[in-house]
Motif scaffolding. Structure first.
Motif, short mmCIF file in Angstrom:
data_model
loop_
_atom_site.label_atom_id
_atom_site.label_comp_id
_atom_site.label_asym_id
_atom_site.label_seq_id
_atom_site.Cartn_x
_atom_site.Cartn_y
_atom_site.Cartn_z
N GLU A 64 27.40 18.57 -24.43
CA GLU A 64 26.09 18.80 -23.65
C GLU A 64 24.89 18.59 -24.31
N ALA A 65 24.95 19.30 -25.22
CA ALA A 65 23.66 19.29 -26.22
C ALA A 65 23.54 17.99 -26.84
N HIS A 66 24.51 17.34 -27.20
CA HIS A 66 24.47 16.04 -27.81
C HIS A 66 23.92 14.93 -26.74
N ALA A 67 24.59 15.16 -25.38
CA ALA A 67 24.28 14.26 -24.36
C ALA A 67 22.66 14.34 -24.01
N LYS A 68 22.17 15.39 -24.34
CA LYS A 68 20.84 15.71 -23.99
C LYS A 68 19.73 15.22 -25.04
N ALA A 69 20.44 14.95 -26.14
CA ALA A 69 19.68 14.69 -27.40
C ALA A 69 19.21 13.20 -27.34
#
Ligand SMILES: Cc1ncc(COP(=O)(O)O)c(C=O)c1O
Length: 350
Positions: free
Chosen positions: A345-350
């Motif tokens: 999720e963090a990766h997708a937001k970055a």
């Protein structure tokens, strides 16, 4: 001997006897009960050091060691050296010995780190302290109940423990084992239930360091927890936890964005690790693990600011996960899956 015909006979006295056997000591009256490790460490640190003394500690410590020492430094003319740890997360015994001064009274340090899980070379440091007549106080909050401790073999003069971690007892329990020949000044005075006409607090152990009504129910709980530990075996528990820990660490280290802090060695360590996740505040990761996945962890500085300062995580800290005796492989797998999802999720937001 502890008083007979009193509450100390059972189960608390049985507990004291077997607890002493557990730590390798042979003087039951020198095992005193306290409210927790912090309470026990305060009794030891404040009762051993006087103005003009020098103390040595490490940057791996919990605030239950750092803060009492800092108060004595600021308010009572005690000098303190904080020895940094090596790259592998342990303190070099030679580095401790190199700080010895003629007025060094005490070395106080933990046995196992609550942030990165490394186990310190306490026996080697104990040997060096013993040669110089320096008192070694060991904070065994993280190790008592999961790593065998022998105060004699390890040259430990004073051992502080807490009941509610690997000893599996109730909160509000803990204590000190004080080697015969080491005297801790009493810093608390009051009722002991015996020799009531005497105007001062008793010098005799365990009364010397115990004042007022003890946590009898808590100590009874500690006694029954100890029966469980004895039956299952400390070594067996440690093996179980480390097997799961290897699975946990192995699962986390391959997740994109996860950084493990401290050593990844499985030798000489506790099943405790610290990690951070790129692009996420450790506190947020902790909340997600708790609320969305029902996984308990500890975030931030874990009451050990100096280790974070040295690791470069002093601003936001880390997420700490640890394995306990009741955990199973499915719990570890759930934690790895949860971190994988949070990282994605963090990766997708970055
Ligand atoms: C290494 C260490 N020392 C001391 C303490 C303090 O223990 P207690 O809460 O029993 O006072 C802890 C608790 O987390 C710890 O991990």
């Amino acid at each position: 001997m502890r008083a007979s015909g009193s509450i100390r006979d059972a189960p608390a006295t049985t507990c004291a006897w077997s607890r002493v056997a557990f730590f390798g000591g042979d003087k039951p009256e020198r095992l005193i009960f306290a409210a927790n490790a912090t309470d026990a460490l305060n009794l030891a640190i404040q009762g051993l050091l006087t103005p003009g003394d020098h103390a040595i500690t490490t940057t791996l410590e919990h605030n239950s060691v750092i803060r009492p020492l800092n108060h004595l430094k600021r308010d009572r003319g005690v000098t303190v050296d904080f020895v940094p740890f090596e790259a592998g997360g342990t303190v070099d015994p030679d580095e401790i010995a190199s700080r010895f001064r003629p007025n060094t009274k005490v070395v106080v340090m933990n046995h196992g780190s609550n942030v990165i899980g490394t186990i310190q070379p306490v026996a080697e440091i104990g040997r060096r302290c013993r040669e110089r007549g320096i008192v070694l106080v060991v904070d065994a909050a993280q190790t008592a109940g999961v790593i065998p401790i022998d105060v004699e073999a390890m040259s430990i003069d004073v051992l502080a423990f807490t009941g509610h971690k690997s000893l599996l007892g109730p909160t509000g329990t803990g204590g000190l084992y004080v080697r015969d020949g080491v005297e801790i000044r009493h810093t608390r005075f009051g009722g002991t239930g015996v020799h009531s006409a005497f105007p001062y607090h008793l010098d005799e152990y365990p009364y010397r360091l115990e004042a007022g009504t003890g946590n009898v129910l808590g100590i009874a709980g500690l006694y029954f927890a100890q029966q469980y530990l004895a039956k299952r075996g400390v070594d067996a528990i440690y093996r179980h936890e480390m097997e799961l820990f290897a699975r946990l660490q192995g699962g986390l280290e391959h997740i994109e964005g996860v950084k493990l802090h401290g050593t990844t060695s499985l030798e000489n360590r506790l099943p405790v690790l610290s990690f951070t996740l790129a692009g996420r505040d450790p506190a947020d990761v902790g909340s997600l693990l708790d609320v969305d996945y029902d996984i308990a962890c500890r975030t931030g500085l874990q009451c050990a600011p100096l280790i974070h300062e040295q690791m470069g995580t002093g601003e936001r800290g880390t997420v700490r996960l640890s394995v306990g005796p009741m955990n199973q492989a499915k719990d570890v797998d759930a934690a790895v899956t949860a971190v994988t999802e949070i990282a994605a999720e963090a990766h997708a937001k970055a």
